[in-house]
Design a protein around this motif. Structure first.
Motif, PDB file in Angstrom:
ATOM      1  N   GLY A 191       0.523  -1.438  -0.401  1.00 15.85           N
ATOM      2  CA  GLY A 191       0.109  -0.685   0.262  1.00 15.85           C
ATOM      3  C   GLY A 191       1.427   0.631  -0.451  1.00 15.85           C
ATOM      4  O   GLY A 191       1.595   1.994   0.605  1.00 15.85           O
ATOM      5  N   ALA A 192       0.162   2.347  -0.413  1.00 18.41           N
ATOM      6  CA  ALA A 192       0.611   3.522  -0.720  1.00 18.41           C
ATOM      7  C   ALA A 192       0.091   4.369  -1.274  1.00 18.41           C
ATOM      8  O   ALA A 192      -0.552   4.169  -2.355  1.00 18.41           O
ATOM      9  CB  ALA A 192       2.167   3.395  -1.036  1.00 18.41           C
ATOM     10  N   GLY A 229       4.106  12.894  -7.024  1.00 14.49           N
ATOM     11  CA  GLY A 229       4.184  11.642  -7.348  1.00 14.49           C
ATOM     12  C   GLY A 229       4.940  10.706  -5.906  1.00 14.49           C
ATOM     13  O   GLY A 229       4.991   9.562  -6.943  1.00 14.49           O
ATOM     14  N   ALA A 230       5.084  11.181  -5.121  1.00  9.39           N
ATOM     15  CA  ALA A 230       5.723  10.212  -4.338  1.00  9.39           C
ATOM     16  C   ALA A 230       4.339   8.660  -3.477  1.00  9.39           C
ATOM     17  O   ALA A 230       3.397   9.585  -3.608  1.00  9.39           O
ATOM     18  CB  ALA A 230       6.647  10.963  -2.913  1.00  9.39           C
ATOM     19  N   PHE A 231       4.961   8.541  -2.610  1.00  5.15           N
ATOM     20  CA  PHE A 231       3.507   7.242  -2.381  1.00  5.15           C
ATOM     21  C   PHE A 231       3.994   7.219  -0.270  1.00  5.15           C
ATOM     22  O   PHE A 231       4.747   7.136  -0.071  1.00  5.15           O
ATOM     23  CB  PHE A 231       3.855   6.285  -2.549  1.00  5.15           C
ATOM     24  CG  PHE A 231       4.082   5.781  -4.345  1.00  5.15           C
ATOM     25  CD1 PHE A 231       2.183   5.575  -4.540  1.00  5.15           C
ATOM     26  CD2 PHE A 231       4.880   6.031  -5.205  1.00  5.15           C
ATOM     27  CE1 PHE A 231       1.997   5.789  -6.086  1.00  5.15           C
ATOM     28  CE2 PHE A 231       4.089   5.583  -6.499  1.00  5.15           C
ATOM     29  CZ  PHE A 231       2.984   5.616  -6.321  1.00  5.15           C
ATOM     30  N   ASP A 232       2.991   7.737  -0.178  1.00  3.62           N
ATOM     31  CA  ASP A 232       3.175   6.998   1.327  1.00  3.62           C
ATOM     32  C   ASP A 232       2.110   6.149   2.213  1.00  3.62           C
ATOM     33  O   ASP A 232       1.018   5.887   1.629  1.00  3.62           O
ATOM     34  CB  ASP A 232       2.157   8.708   1.909  1.00  3.62           C
ATOM     35  CG  ASP A 232       2.064   8.919   2.883  1.00  3.62           C
ATOM     36  OD1 ASP A 232       2.116   7.642   4.541  1.00  3.62           O
ATOM     37  OD2 ASP A 232       1.517   9.604   3.636  1.00  3.62           O
ATOM     38  N   ASP A 233       2.634   4.771   2.561  1.00  2.00           N
ATOM     39  CA  ASP A 233       1.827   3.727   2.319  1.00  2.00           C
ATOM     40  C   ASP A 233       0.845   4.176   3.604  1.00  2.00           C
ATOM     41  O   ASP A 233      -0.148   3.308   3.724  1.00  2.00           O
ATOM     42  CB  ASP A 233       2.794   3.371   3.495  1.00  2.00           C
ATOM     43  CG  ASP A 233       4.327   2.562   2.502  1.00  2.00           C
ATOM     44  OD1 ASP A 233       4.008   2.550   1.727  1.00  2.00           O
ATOM     45  OD2 ASP A 233       5.454   2.644   2.802  1.00  2.00           O
ATOM     46  N   PRO A 257       0.960   1.576  -5.476  1.00  2.00           N
ATOM     47  CA  PRO A 257       2.055   1.717  -6.646  1.00  2.00           C
ATOM     48  C   PRO A 257       1.288   0.092  -6.480  1.00  2.00           C
ATOM     49  O   PRO A 257       1.994  -0.305  -8.163  1.00  2.00           O
ATOM     50  CB  PRO A 257       3.601   1.546  -5.685  1.00  2.00           C
ATOM     51  CG  PRO A 257       3.163   1.532  -4.386  1.00  2.00           C
ATOM     52  CD  PRO A 257       2.090   1.844  -3.902  1.00  2.00           C
ATOM     53  N   VAL A 258       1.374  -1.184  -5.950  1.00  2.00           N
ATOM     54  CA  VAL A 258       0.889  -2.598  -6.479  1.00  2.00           C
ATOM     55  C   VAL A 258      -0.777  -1.841  -6.300  1.00  2.00           C
ATOM     56  O   VAL A 258      -1.411  -1.511  -5.700  1.00  2.00           O
ATOM     57  CB  VAL A 258       0.927  -3.159  -5.276  1.00  2.00           C
ATOM     58  CG1 VAL A 258       0.174  -4.698  -5.652  1.00  2.00           C
ATOM     59  CG2 VAL A 258       2.446  -2.902  -4.928  1.00  2.00           C
ATOM     60  N   PRO A 259      -1.212  -2.229  -8.280  1.00  2.00           N
ATOM     61  CA  PRO A 259      -0.628  -2.762  -9.370  1.00  2.00           C
ATOM     62  C   PRO A 259       0.305  -2.625 -10.005  1.00  2.00           C
ATOM     63  O   PRO A 259       0.808  -3.219 -11.158  1.00  2.00           O
ATOM     64  CB  PRO A 259      -1.226  -3.563  -9.317  1.00  2.00           C
ATOM     65  CG  PRO A 259      -2.423  -2.892  -9.623  1.00  2.00           C
ATOM     66  CD  PRO A 259      -2.174  -2.774  -7.653  1.00  2.00           C
ATOM     67  N   PRO A 297       4.776   3.747 -11.426  1.00  2.00           N
ATOM     68  CA  PRO A 297       3.410   2.919 -11.650  1.00  2.00           C
ATOM     69  C   PRO A 297       2.389   4.394 -11.131  1.00  2.00           C
ATOM     70  O   PRO A 297       2.017   4.053 -11.304  1.00  2.00           O
ATOM     71  CB  PRO A 297       3.986   2.327  -9.727  1.00  2.00           C
ATOM     72  CG  PRO A 297       4.511   2.875  -9.239  1.00  2.00           C
ATOM     73  CD  PRO A 297       5.647   3.052 -10.491  1.00  2.00           C
ATOM     74  N   SER A 298       3.234   5.544 -10.541  1.00  2.00           N
ATOM     75  CA  SER A 298       2.622   7.283 -10.804  1.00  2.00           C
ATOM     76  C   SER A 298       2.207   6.845 -12.133  1.00  2.00           C
ATOM     77  O   SER A 298       1.208   7.541 -12.004  1.00  2.00           O
ATOM     78  CB  SER A 298       3.256   8.261 -10.152  1.00  2.00           C
ATOM     79  OG  SER A 298       2.739   9.581 -10.339  1.00  2.00           O
TER      80      SER A 298
END
Length: 324
Positions: free
Chosen positions: A20-21, A27-31, A300-302, A310-311
């Motif tokens: 998860g994120a 464009g960054a990911f936050d879990d 990011p998944v999937p 992924p973004s």
């Protein structure tokens, strides 16, 4: 759920161990996804203040999916192991402190920075402090999924499932591992699909495990793309166009329409799997409804499966579905 046959030894195709994120504006990911309380506690922990994390975990109680989500996110912080170790020394009987420390060591072991055996020992110690809690076993399953032998994966999953039969994260980890078995027959006859459908059928009607068969198809796409047995684009090989794929997509989308639970901590992961599958299957109208519901909470998944960014993959699929 029927007994699992022994795992085989395919060439491993890596997947993110957390699942998860959410992207921020850069464009960054936050879990943490949309868990505002978790973000607050994490920020305080980053400053060396653990009271917010202590209160957060206390109030989470035995909501096991939420507890697992919150602890794995906190454990991903760069200095989580050091902070948690101090907490354990200050409160040696605290199951929350011991579990955070264990999961932080798991994270470090998966990144090659610590000894996996030390992480396993910490998970066992945390499990001893809270025998009913599946979260220390989630740490062991995270290790086993990537580093452990086959019997460790199955045995750990069984222990975790005994404590929480519908554990969301655990089922995703198991499906990811099983998807790496070589196919023995037709494209739609892989055993991971059978297991995912069985788990979904045995779960309560409102359980998010209803989306597990969709997850299984995404994981098989990951394996096929990573091992060169299929194109990176899941639409290119008709991965989602077979009769079984169409059936599980319809079932997953119908479940979302009737049963979606806004409060489930990992619901955005399920929504992203559904949006990914519907986009890949060329069903933009249904995908558009999912993208509207996801909002900014891409995972990011999937979207990383078969794609280097992924973004960018998420944004492109979203634009196609919404006609932008």
């Amino acid at each position: 759920m029927p007994p699992l046959p022994p795992l085989l030894h395919p060439r491993r195709a890596r997947t993110d161990e957390s699942g998860g994120a959410a992207p921020d504006g850069r464009g960054a990911f936050d879990d943490a996804l949309d868990d505002a309380e978790l973000r607050t506690a994490r920020a305080a922990l980053a400053q060396g203040r653990r009271q917010a994390a202590r209160a957060l975990l206390l109030h989470t109680g035995d909501d096991w999916d939420r507890r697992g989500h919150r602890l794995t996110v906190l454990a991903r912080e760069p200095y989580a192991a050091a902070w948690a170790h101090d907490w354990v020394r200050a409160e040696p009987g605290s199951a929350d402190a011991a579990t955070l420390y264990a999961l932080a060591l798991v994270r470090r072991a998966l990144r090659g920075k610590d000894d996996p055996d030390e992480a396993r020992e910490a998970c066992a110690a945390a499990a001893g402090l809270a025998p009913a809690d599946p979260t220390p076993w989630l740490g062991l399953l995270l290790l086993a999924r990537t580093l452990g032998p086959e019997r460790e994966v199955l045995g750990t999953f069984a222990e975790l499932r005994r404590r929480h039969p519908e554990h969301h994260h655990a089922h995703h980890l198991l499906i990811a591992r099983l998807a790496e078995r070589p196919a023995a027959g037709r494209a739609e006859s892989h055993e991971v699909y059978d297991l995912a459908e069985s788990a979904a059928a045995q779960a309560p009607a409102d359980s998010p495990l209803a989306v597990l068969p969709v997850v299984a198809y995404a994981e098989r796409h990951r394996v096929l793309a990573a091992t060169g047995r299929g194109p990176a684009d899941p639409a290119a090989r008709g991965h989602w166009s077979g009769p079984r794929a169409r059936r599980i997509l319809r079932a997953g989308f119908d479940w979302w329409l009737e049963w979606e639970h806004d409060e489930h901590p990992r619901r955005h992961l399920d929504l992203n799997h559904l949006a990914f599958a519907l986009s890949s299957a060329g069903r933009p109208a249904e995908a558009a409804a999912l993208f509207q519901r996801i909002g900014e909470h891409a995972t990011p998944v999937p979207w990383s499966y078969g794609h280097g960014d992924p973004s960018a993959a998420f944004q492109a699929a979203r634009a196609r579905a919404l006609g932008h």
